[in-house]
Design an enzyme around this catalytic site. Structure first.
Site, PDB file in Angstrom:
ATOM      1  N   THR A 154       3.823 -12.968  -9.969  1.00  0.00           N
ATOM      2  CA  THR A 154       4.385 -14.106 -10.677  1.00  0.00           C
ATOM      3  C   THR A 154       4.282 -13.854 -12.173  1.00  0.00           C
ATOM      4  O   THR A 154       3.565 -12.984 -12.620  1.00  0.00           O
ATOM      5  CB  THR A 154       3.588 -15.371 -10.339  1.00  0.00           C
ATOM      6  OG1 THR A 154       2.203 -15.027 -10.365  1.00  0.00           O
ATOM      7  CG2 THR A 154       3.946 -15.886  -8.976  1.00  0.00           C
TER       8      THR A 154
ATOM      9  N   SER B 128       2.744  -8.765  -4.875  1.00  0.00           N
ATOM     10  CA  SER B 128       3.839  -9.593  -4.388  1.00  0.00           C
ATOM     11  C   SER B 128       3.720 -10.980  -4.995  1.00  0.00           C
ATOM     12  O   SER B 128       2.800 -11.261  -5.745  1.00  0.00           O
ATOM     13  CB  SER B 128       3.785  -9.693  -2.866  1.00  0.00           C
ATOM     14  OG  SER B 128       2.710 -10.521  -2.490  1.00  0.00           O
ATOM     15  N   LYS B 129       4.641 -11.829  -4.650  1.00  0.00           N
ATOM     16  CA  LYS B 129       4.662 -13.166  -5.235  1.00  0.00           C
ATOM     17  C   LYS B 129       3.362 -13.917  -5.003  1.00  0.00           C
ATOM     18  O   LYS B 129       2.977 -14.768  -5.780  1.00  0.00           O
ATOM     19  CB  LYS B 129       5.822 -13.954  -4.642  1.00  0.00           C
ATOM     20  CG  LYS B 129       7.147 -13.285  -4.941  1.00  0.00           C
ATOM     21  CD  LYS B 129       8.221 -14.280  -5.261  1.00  0.00           C
ATOM     22  CE  LYS B 129       9.453 -13.580  -5.790  1.00  0.00           C
ATOM     23  NZ  LYS B 129       9.852 -12.410  -4.973  1.00  0.00           N
ATOM     24  N   ARG B 130       2.715 -13.576  -3.895  1.00  0.00           N
ATOM     25  CA  ARG B 130       1.498 -14.304  -3.545  1.00  0.00           C
ATOM     26  C   ARG B 130       0.376 -14.110  -4.552  1.00  0.00           C
ATOM     27  O   ARG B 130      -0.434 -14.978  -4.761  1.00  0.00           O
ATOM     28  CB  ARG B 130       1.002 -13.886  -2.174  1.00  0.00           C
ATOM     29  CG  ARG B 130       2.084 -13.981  -1.121  1.00  0.00           C
ATOM     30  CD  ARG B 130       1.475 -13.979   0.220  1.00  0.00           C
ATOM     31  NE  ARG B 130       0.248 -14.763   0.226  1.00  0.00           N
ATOM     32  CZ  ARG B 130      -0.368 -15.120   1.314  1.00  0.00           C
ATOM     33  NH1 ARG B 130       0.117 -14.770   2.463  1.00  0.00           N
ATOM     34  NH2 ARG B 130      -1.482 -15.818   1.258  1.00  0.00           N
ATOM     35  N   HIS B 131       0.307 -12.903  -5.147  1.00  0.00           N
ATOM     36  CA  HIS B 131      -0.749 -12.739  -6.147  1.00  0.00           C
ATOM     37  C   HIS B 131      -0.189 -12.518  -7.541  1.00  0.00           C
ATOM     38  O   HIS B 131       0.231 -13.464  -8.183  1.00  0.00           O
ATOM     39  CB  HIS B 131      -1.728 -11.630  -5.783  1.00  0.00           C
ATOM     40  CG  HIS B 131      -1.330 -10.809  -4.604  1.00  0.00           C
ATOM     41  ND1 HIS B 131      -1.693 -11.156  -3.329  1.00  0.00           N
ATOM     42  CD2 HIS B 131      -0.600  -9.697  -4.503  1.00  0.00           C
ATOM     43  CE1 HIS B 131      -1.205 -10.265  -2.500  1.00  0.00           C
ATOM     44  NE2 HIS B 131      -0.544  -9.366  -3.178  1.00  0.00           N
TER      45      HIS B 131
END
Length: 483
Positions: free
Chosen positions: A250, A244-247
């Site tokens: 990006t 997800s965006k958290r890891h």
RNA sequence: GGCCCCAUCGUCUAGAGGCCUAGGACGCCGCCCUCUCAAGGCGGUAACGCGGGUUCAAAUCCCGCUGGGGCUACCA
């Protein structure tokens, strides 16, 4: 065999860790076998695709050094081809027109779900009579083209990683090939393109495993040879959930910004799902290309571990030469307004010396900026923690003693003709002893005076690198820093 | 729910029936080095999910269970 592989990202999102790994494996296979690695932008979803994402993907691949052969292909420019294939399938009765509106299908789906049943397209348009079809057509009813999945058959294919896979066609939906707006869907496009582009090995994420049976059916209906399949285990986040965006979801360019080296990122990524036959962890690019082997790809999903990536990056930085690191550090320093053109010519050796001092300590390129500030700038940030630890005295006599010692040291340094490691250390130790200051204590205080930090490269290295003038000047500031 | 896939230390993994007292790497802990912090060196912690088979012998083969993941769109 002429190996041709492709990386086929959809520009509906960034080139993230997972996509980069897929690209890397494709690239490695092509480079190892002397094959061709092509890039195909799957932008058939016109609404969700964007040129910015295409740019992000191209830039990310370039940064990683995953160079592609031939010009990139864009599926959005090949719609006519897909339409003609769909037309061909309609003629050979491998596909049929579906006049069900998306709204109707949605409501059927809802109903089925409410009743606790699993929904699959009910194939109501599959058995439409010729008259009915003509009637719809005359009324200019919009229609989608669906693939006619054969009844009661077993689809079989061999995946080079996962082995034999069999699926009953009863479990496969009559999937859409052409939407009612005449745009093609993914399934039609991949099969068409992989055929036309002579793709020998389809290397992609295991999330496509369930799609593969559909694709095999399509190849059969088109009477085209099925490529080899190489599905890659998925990379999951540290929480075992999808990236997800958290890891890692990006853009890989974010890793660039954070100070990661492309070689290190590649090295880390290749070990997610692949392992060599020995215990090697760090690979040169040549090692990687030579040693890469489809047979050694793992089946189980892997979790993305940012800590190991950092370690790997630190390894690459430590073993790099200052010359190799210089350009990257330079641009980071420029961004921070810490760059001095003198580092390029007369200060070159000193600049490289600083990098040499820091590189074993740096995990990321950005660390050179943080740790190097005392060397690159005259504005020192004194960490409160450092002052508290090394320049705070309950006893005023102690503070006075330190100041006296530092004054003596400054004086001695000022007079020192040969300002080298050996002399600097000798003098410092002598002065410390004369004032009954323990080595660690004395040096700790000096370290803070010179760098503002509790941690730094070896103190004597720092002093030599800083040079006589700056050292003396910074030592003189101690009285104003004392607490 | 249905379909598909997977299952060795916390994580990445080695292991393709006896070489396994299960190896390496990251992390973590300790020691050494030492002026601090890294790096480096040395040592330690820690795993074959469970239950049945097959076999003289199973982490390795088979079955079941459990757990995890993916797919289930007129997204890719």
């Amino acid at each position: 065999m002429n190996i041709r592989v492709r990386f086929a990202p959809s520009p509906t999102g960034h080139l993230h860790i997972g996509g980069a790994r897929t690209a890397l494996f494709n690239w490695l296979l092509a480079r190892k076998e002397g094959g061709t690695f092509i890039l195909r932008i799957e932008d058939t979803d016109v609404k969700r695709s964007s040129p910015e994402m295409v740019e992000d993907i191209l830039e990310g691949l370039q940064w990683l050094g995953l160079d592609w052969d031939e010009e990139p292909y864009y599926q959005s420019q090949r719609f006519e081809i897909y339409r003609s294939i769909a037309g061909q399938l309609l003629e050979t009765e491998g596909a049929y027109r579906c006049f069900c509106s998306p709204e109707l299908l949605e409501s059927k789906k809802q109903k089925a779900r409410a009743a606790g049943l699993d929904w699959r397209y009910d194939r109501s348009c599959r058995e439409l009579s010729e008259e009915e079809i003509q009637e719809y057509l005359k009324a200019e009813e919009p229609f989608a083209v669906r693939f006619k999945v054969p009844h009661k058959q077993k689809v079989h294919f061999e995946d080079l990683v996962y082995g034999p896979i069999d699926v009953e066609t009863e479990n496969i939906e009559d999937f859409v090939l052409l939407r009612s707006d005449k745009t093609p869907t993914y399934h039609l496009c991949v099969v068409t393109d992989d055929t036309q582009m002579n793709i020998s090995h389809v290397v992609r994420g295991a999330d496509h495993l369930p799609n593969t049976s559909k694709h095999v059916l399509l190849y059969q209906a088109l009477d085209e040879p099925v490529p080899f399949y190489v599905h890659l285990p998925l990379i999951l986040g540290p929480d075992k959930k999808r990236l997800s965006k958290r890891h890692g979801a990006t853009s890989v360019l974010e890793y660039k910004k954070q100070g990661f080296l492309p070689a290190a990122l590649k090295n880390y990524l290749v070990r997610l799902g692949w392992s060599p036959s020995d215990d090697q962890e760090i690979f040169t690019e040549e090692d990687l290309i030579a040693g890469f082997d489809i047979g050694r790809i793992n089946k189980a999903n892997a979790l993305f571990d940012p800590q190991k990536l950092e370690w790997m990056n630190g390894q690459y930085i430590s073993t790099a030469t200052p010359e190799e690191l210089a350009p990257e550090v330079k641009s980071l320093l420029k961004e921070e307004k810490l760059w001095d053109e003198a580092w390029e010519d007369k200060g070159r050796d000193q600049f490289l010396g600083i990098l040499e001092l820091l590189k074993s300590r740096a995990k990321k390129l950005t660390d050179f900026v943080d740790m190097g500030r005392p060397f690159f700038s005259d504005e020192i940030e004194y960490e409160p923690k450092a002052i508290r630890k090394n320049l705070s005295f309950a006893d005023p006599a102690e503070a006075a003693n330190l100041v006296a010692a530092l004054e003596e040291l400054s004086g001695a340094y000022r007079k020192l003709e040969v300002f080298n490691l050996e002399n600097i250390e000798k003098i410092l130790r002598e002065v410390g002893e004369r004032h009954s200051l323990k080595g660690g204590k004395f040096m700790g205080a000096i370290r803070v005076a010179l760098t503002g930090k509790t941690a730094s490269p070896g103190l004597f290295d720092v002093i030599v690198t800083l040079g006589k003038d700056k050292t003396v000047e910074r030592l003189g500031k101690v009285p104003s820093l004392l607490q």
